[in-house]
Design an enzyme around this catalytic site. Sequence first.
Site, PDB file in Angstrom:
ATOM      1  CE1 TYR A  33       3.083  -3.955  12.035  1.00  0.00           C
ATOM      2  CE2 TYR A  33       1.905  -2.457  13.506  1.00  0.00           C
ATOM      3  CZ  TYR A  33       2.613  -2.681  12.339  1.00  0.00           C
ATOM      4  OH  TYR A  33       2.854  -1.639  11.483  1.00  0.00           O
ATOM      5  NE  ARG A  48     -13.201   1.282  24.081  1.00  0.00           N
ATOM      6  CZ  ARG A  48     -12.523   2.278  24.612  1.00  0.00           C
ATOM      7  NH1 ARG A  48     -13.153   3.269  25.197  1.00  0.00           N
ATOM      8  NH2 ARG A  48     -11.204   2.293  24.582  1.00  0.00           N
ATOM      9  CG  PHE A 104      -1.559   1.207   1.644  1.00  0.00           C
ATOM     10  CD1 PHE A 104      -2.092   2.096   0.720  1.00  0.00           C
ATOM     11  CD2 PHE A 104      -1.650   1.522   2.993  1.00  0.00           C
ATOM     12  CE1 PHE A 104      -2.699   3.287   1.132  1.00  0.00           C
ATOM     13  CE2 PHE A 104      -2.251   2.700   3.420  1.00  0.00           C
ATOM     14  CZ  PHE A 104      -2.764   3.585   2.480  1.00  0.00           C
TER      15      PHE A 104
END
Length: 328
Positions: A141, A260, A11
């Site tokens: 990550y 959430r 991207f």
Amino acid sequence: MHTLVTGGAGFIGSHLVEQLLQAGHRVTVVDNFATGRPDNLPRHENLTVRRADVADYEAIAGYFRGVDWVFHLAALADIVPSIVEPLKYHRANVDGTVAVLQASREADVRRFIYTASSSGYGIPDRYPTPETAEIRPEYPYALTKYLGEACALHWFKVYRLPVVSLRLFNVYGPRARTSGTYGAVFGVFLAQKLNGRPFTVVGDGNQTRDFVFVTDVARAFMAAAESEAAGQVFNVGSGRPQSINRIVELLGGEKIHIPRRPGEPDCTHADISRITATLGWRPEVSLEAGVKIMLENIDYWRQAPLWTPEKIAEATRDWFTHLDRKEP
Ligand code: UDP
């Protein structure tokens, strides 16, 4: 310049490649096409594409010979798969970075730009968040992207490789990832819009994110490469957080609320005074203009997976299991 972009078929990488070609540079893309797509890239006489895994030093080292600028964007993204497969993330994001750093150093490249993540700040104490804020990764990550940055700065310290690290906030724009995993709100919402389904708004939707448009981000990479800065870290964001409800308003459509998620900040907000003062970079595309461009390109998300509340609950189960600290 001869430039090399790892993850150039992804991207953000593909937008950077476009700007480098436009500026008249030669570009070599190194990508394993795990999430990147060949059709993200233009056909161009100054562009060479090499299929290789950045963690495989032997496979990639030769491509760095004669290169002036290296942009390292190859990485695995997304939260949930990083919780499920931390070793895979370590290999791609940490070992991959070390291999690219070493190949760059051996080739004596003039500039090295590392792609870091604002997720390293976790849930920060200060808004807007400056580069000096404490690093507190909430999931693998974020940890691996931070470790990659630490390695890059180490290659500056020990080997004087001229490294700049850009800590990207929430990047959005055409070609935002549509890979199978659940993540990045714009891809999720645009596929929902195309299918006439409600937007899955997390919580009350009043949480805010520092959304920054991808062409602005590509310009930040260019500015970092063109500068003399070295051994430095810069936030790249808009500096103007916007709520998820505002995104829904701009995209237009019904919404439905989903729970959430643990470890998510209520707000991300970049302090961009350092990059503005040092590199003279500032964002140019407003959220309104950026969303309009995405809507004009919405067909890109026809192949994107459609996420329903049920599928999201299933896909985020590991997230709740491992990160919800309210549970014993
Ligand atoms: N979000 C949402 N619905 C979704 C996915 C995300 O409302 O289906 C919200 C999410 O709560 C967050 C924002 O969109 O406030 C950005 O989420 P993303 O996963 O893109 O990035 P991050 O949470 O890492 O900033």
